[in-house]
Design an enzyme around this catalytic site. Structure first.
Site, PDB file in Angstrom:
ATOM      1  N   ASP A  10       0.844  -1.197   0.000  1.00  0.00           N
ATOM      2  CA  ASP A  10       0.000   0.000   0.000  1.00  0.00           C
ATOM      3  C   ASP A  10       0.880   1.248   0.000  1.00  0.00           C
ATOM      4  OD1 ASP A  10      -2.436  -1.420  -0.012  1.00  0.00           O
ATOM      5  OD2 ASP A  10      -2.271  -1.779   2.133  1.00  0.00           O
ATOM      6  N   LYS A  32       0.490  -7.763  -3.118  1.00  0.00           N
ATOM      7  CA  LYS A  32      -0.837  -7.252  -3.479  1.00  0.00           C
ATOM      8  C   LYS A  32      -0.694  -5.797  -3.910  1.00  0.00           C
ATOM      9  CE  LYS A  32      -4.240  -6.008  -0.443  1.00  0.00           C
ATOM     10  NZ  LYS A  32      -4.907  -4.764  -0.856  1.00  0.00           N
ATOM     11  N   ASP A  59      -5.664  -6.118  -6.653  1.00  0.00           N
ATOM     12  CA  ASP A  59      -6.857  -5.940  -5.816  1.00  0.00           C
ATOM     13  C   ASP A  59      -7.638  -4.713  -6.278  1.00  0.00           C
ATOM     14  OD1 ASP A  59      -8.635  -5.878  -3.676  1.00  0.00           O
ATOM     15  OD2 ASP A  59      -7.162  -5.128  -2.248  1.00  0.00           O
ATOM     16  N   LYS A  61     -11.094  -4.920  -7.220  1.00  0.00           N
ATOM     17  CA  LYS A  61     -12.505  -5.079  -6.809  1.00  0.00           C
ATOM     18  C   LYS A  61     -13.496  -4.565  -7.849  1.00  0.00           C
ATOM     19  CE  LYS A  61     -11.498  -4.629  -1.839  1.00  0.00           C
ATOM     20  NZ  LYS A  61     -10.125  -4.097  -1.815  1.00  0.00           N
ATOM     21  N   LEU A  62     -13.500  -5.191  -9.021  1.00  0.00           N
ATOM     22  CA  LEU A  62     -14.390  -4.720 -10.090  1.00  0.00           C
ATOM     23  C   LEU A  62     -15.869  -4.947  -9.758  1.00  0.00           C
ATOM     24  CD1 LEU A  62     -11.564  -4.932 -11.480  1.00  0.00           C
ATOM     25  CD2 LEU A  62     -12.790  -5.467 -13.581  1.00  0.00           C
ATOM     26  N   HIS A  63     -16.716  -4.054 -10.222  1.00  0.00           N
ATOM     27  CA  HIS A  63     -18.167  -4.144 -10.011  1.00  0.00           C
ATOM     28  C   HIS A  63     -18.850  -3.257 -11.052  1.00  0.00           C
ATOM     29  CE1 HIS A  63     -21.637  -4.111  -6.784  1.00  0.00           C
ATOM     30  NE2 HIS A  63     -22.060  -4.404  -8.010  1.00  0.00           N
ATOM     31  N   ASP A  64     -19.377  -3.881 -12.105  1.00  0.00           N
ATOM     32  CA  ASP A  64     -20.028  -3.107 -13.173  1.00  0.00           C
ATOM     33  C   ASP A  64     -20.931  -4.070 -13.948  1.00  0.00           C
ATOM     34  OD1 ASP A  64     -20.583  -1.143 -15.219  1.00  0.00           O
ATOM     35  OD2 ASP A  64     -18.670  -0.211 -14.758  1.00  0.00           O
ATOM     36  N   ILE A  65     -21.480  -3.652 -15.067  1.00  0.00           N
ATOM     37  CA  ILE A  65     -22.314  -4.566 -15.840  1.00  0.00           C
ATOM     38  C   ILE A  65     -21.431  -5.684 -16.417  1.00  0.00           C
ATOM     39  CG2 ILE A  65     -24.094  -2.864 -16.376  1.00  0.00           C
ATOM     40  CD1 ILE A  65     -22.864  -2.618 -19.184  1.00  0.00           C
ATOM     41  N   PRO A  66     -22.006  -6.874 -16.642  1.00  0.00           N
ATOM     42  CA  PRO A  66     -21.187  -8.019 -17.050  1.00  0.00           C
ATOM     43  C   PRO A  66     -20.271  -7.751 -18.240  1.00  0.00           C
ATOM     44  CG  PRO A  66     -23.382  -8.770 -16.474  1.00  0.00           C
ATOM     45  CD  PRO A  66     -23.413  -7.260 -16.406  1.00  0.00           C
ATOM     46  N   THR A  68     -18.897  -4.994 -19.361  1.00  0.00           N
ATOM     47  CA  THR A  68     -17.774  -4.112 -19.020  1.00  0.00           C
ATOM     48  C   THR A  68     -16.738  -4.856 -18.187  1.00  0.00           C
ATOM     49  OG1 THR A  68     -19.252  -2.220 -19.086  1.00  0.00           O
ATOM     50  CG2 THR A  68     -17.204  -1.920 -17.873  1.00  0.00           C
ATOM     51  N   THR A 119     -15.432  -5.446   4.906  1.00  0.00           N
ATOM     52  CA  THR A 119     -15.405  -5.504   6.376  1.00  0.00           C
ATOM     53  C   THR A 119     -15.742  -4.145   6.997  1.00  0.00           C
ATOM     54  OG1 THR A 119     -13.016  -5.334   6.169  1.00  0.00           O
ATOM     55  CG2 THR A 119     -13.898  -7.485   6.757  1.00  0.00           C
ATOM     56  N   ARG A 181      -2.205  -9.891  12.397  1.00  0.00           N
ATOM     57  CA  ARG A 181      -1.246  -9.167  13.237  1.00  0.00           C
ATOM     58  C   ARG A 181      -0.415 -10.152  14.043  1.00  0.00           C
ATOM     59  NH1 ARG A 181      -2.380  -5.921  10.175  1.00  0.00           N
ATOM     60  NH2 ARG A 181      -3.164  -3.804  10.454  1.00  0.00           N
ATOM     61  N   GLN A 190      -7.332  -2.188  12.313  1.00  0.00           N
ATOM     62  CA  GLN A 190      -8.036  -3.458  12.091  1.00  0.00           C
ATOM     63  C   GLN A 190      -8.769  -3.822  13.386  1.00  0.00           C
ATOM     64  OE1 GLN A 190      -8.477  -4.995   9.341  1.00  0.00           O
ATOM     65  NE2 GLN A 190      -6.703  -4.794   7.998  1.00  0.00           N
ATOM     66  N   ARG A 211       0.850  -3.476   7.000  1.00  0.00           N
ATOM     67  CA  ARG A 211       1.717  -2.715   7.908  1.00  0.00           C
ATOM     68  C   ARG A 211       2.610  -3.530   8.846  1.00  0.00           C
ATOM     69  NH1 ARG A 211      -3.332   0.852   9.219  1.00  0.00           N
ATOM     70  NH2 ARG A 211      -4.179  -1.198   8.664  1.00  0.00           N
TER      71      ARG A 211
HETATM   72  O1  C5P Z   1      -1.809  -2.987   6.857  1.00  0.00           O
HETATM   73  P1  C5P Z   1      -2.797  -4.118   6.920  1.00  0.00           P
HETATM   74  O2  C5P Z   1      -2.167  -5.450   7.287  1.00  0.00           O
HETATM   75  O3  C5P Z   1      -4.004  -3.801   7.770  1.00  0.00           O
HETATM   76  O4  C5P Z   1      -3.282  -4.262   5.406  1.00  0.00           O
HETATM   77  C1  C5P Z   1      -4.284  -5.148   5.019  1.00  0.00           C
HETATM   78  C2  C5P Z   1      -4.549  -5.014   3.552  1.00  0.00           C
HETATM   79  O5  C5P Z   1      -5.685  -5.788   3.236  1.00  0.00           O
HETATM   80  C3  C5P Z   1      -4.862  -3.592   3.079  1.00  0.00           C
HETATM   81  O6  C5P Z   1      -4.392  -3.479   1.729  1.00  0.00           O
HETATM   82  C4  C5P Z   1      -6.362  -3.524   3.136  1.00  0.00           C
HETATM   83  O7  C5P Z   1      -6.912  -2.611   2.225  1.00  0.00           O
HETATM   84  C5  C5P Z   1      -6.733  -4.956   2.735  1.00  0.00           C
HETATM   85  N1  C5P Z   1      -8.036  -5.417   3.169  1.00  0.00           N
HETATM   86  C6  C5P Z   1      -8.437  -5.439   4.501  1.00  0.00           C
HETATM   87  N2  C5P Z   1      -9.689  -5.896   4.842  1.00  0.00           N
HETATM   88  C7  C5P Z   1     -10.513  -6.328   3.885  1.00  0.00           C
HETATM   89  C8  C5P Z   1     -10.136  -6.331   2.547  1.00  0.00           C
HETATM   90  C9  C5P Z   1      -8.874  -5.861   2.215  1.00  0.00           C
HETATM   91  O8  C5P Z   1      -7.669  -5.056   5.372  1.00  0.00           O
HETATM   92  N3  C5P Z   1     -11.680  -6.811   4.231  1.00  0.00           N
END
Ligand code: C5P
Length: 232
Positions: A10, A32, A59, A61-66, A68, A119, A181, A190, A211
């Site tokens: 990230d 990722k 990552d 996360k696509l979401h549109d008409i089929p 596209t 989430t 973690r 989180q 992180r």
């Molecule tokens: O830094 P951290 O370990 O929290 O990063 C988790 C990664 O997973 C981030 O890129 C975050 O956007 C992604 N992610 C998440 N929870 C989700 C989906 C994706 O933390 N439900």
């Protein structure tokens, strides 16, 4: 593909990303790439990271008409990524179209996984804003089953849901789980977290770790600790 640790890169620029990846002189982590980096640097960042020998989960996360989504997935497939994703909320026809778009002329394709409910969505916002009255756990499992029916390979979910997803969808259906973690680490923003060892015990197939690795004093050591706890 077996169990693996995916490092969430990230970062806001290619420069920062490469400075981070340059530290890994041994084992090349599965990475990722999310929207921030992709939108900042474009598809070239994917090609460059791939050229360095990393596997890539794109990552977006696509979401549109089929139609596209199908065409967009064909473009991502040409980038030779290993995993990509979409929102199961786009419905089964959209997920099927995505798979068609991803499949290359030789029949190969990247893995395709679905986001069920984000989430950041909880019972209250789902009911109030989306007018979905069912229990959120039931909705998550229903969306996971829809992804399976459409032919997808798995879902992104909390490690706490991974066992249930396997029960409902099969052990082979992949669970890719962020929210990891170290036992002695910072939780940050989180809310529901698990250690790599616990994620392994519950049956996660891939953990996505950001992180705890990217912000560690010694990212390579933190990555290796994750691999040791989750894979070895
Ligand atoms: O830094 P951290 O370990 O929290 O990063 C988790 C990664 O997973 C981030 O890129 C975050 O956007 C992604 N992610 C998440 N929870 C989700 C989906 C994706 O933390 N439900």
């Amino acid at each position: 593909m077996g169990r693996d640790v995916i490092v969430a890169c990230d970062f806001a620029s290619a420069e920062e990303t490469f400075a981070f990846l340059d530290k890994f002189t041994g084992r090349k982590p599965f990475v990722k790439i999310g929207m921030e980096l992709f939108y900042a640097e474009g598809p070239e960042i994917v090609r460059q990271i791939k050229k360095r020998g990393h596997k890539i989960f794109l990552d977006l996360k696509l979401h549109d008409i089929p139609n596209t989504v199908k065409k967009a997935m064909a473009v991502l497939s040409n980038l030779d990524v290993d995993v990509c994703n979409l929102h199961a909320g786009g419905t089964i026809p959209m997920m099927k179209a995505a798979l068609e778009g991803l499949t290359r002329a030789d029949g190969t394709r990247p893995l395709l996984i679905a986001v069920t409910q984000l989430t950041s969505t909880d019972q209250e916002t789902m009911t109030r804003d989306l007018l979905i009255e069912e229990d959120i756990d039931k909705v998550v499992m229903h969306y996971a089953l829809n992804a399976k029916k459409a032919g997808l390979d798995g879902v992104v979910c909390s490690p706490l849901e991974a066992g249930k997803v396997h029960e409902v969808c099969s052990d082979e259906f992949l669970t890719v789980t962020p929210g990891v973690r170290f036992a002695d680490g910072d939780v940050g923003d989180q809310k529901r977290v698990m250690t790599p060892a616990d994620a392994k015990a519950i049956g996660s197939d891939y953990i996505v770790v950001g992180r705890p690795i990217t912000a560690a004093e010694d990212p390579v050591a933190a990555y290796e600790r994750c691999v040791k706890e989750f894979v070895d």
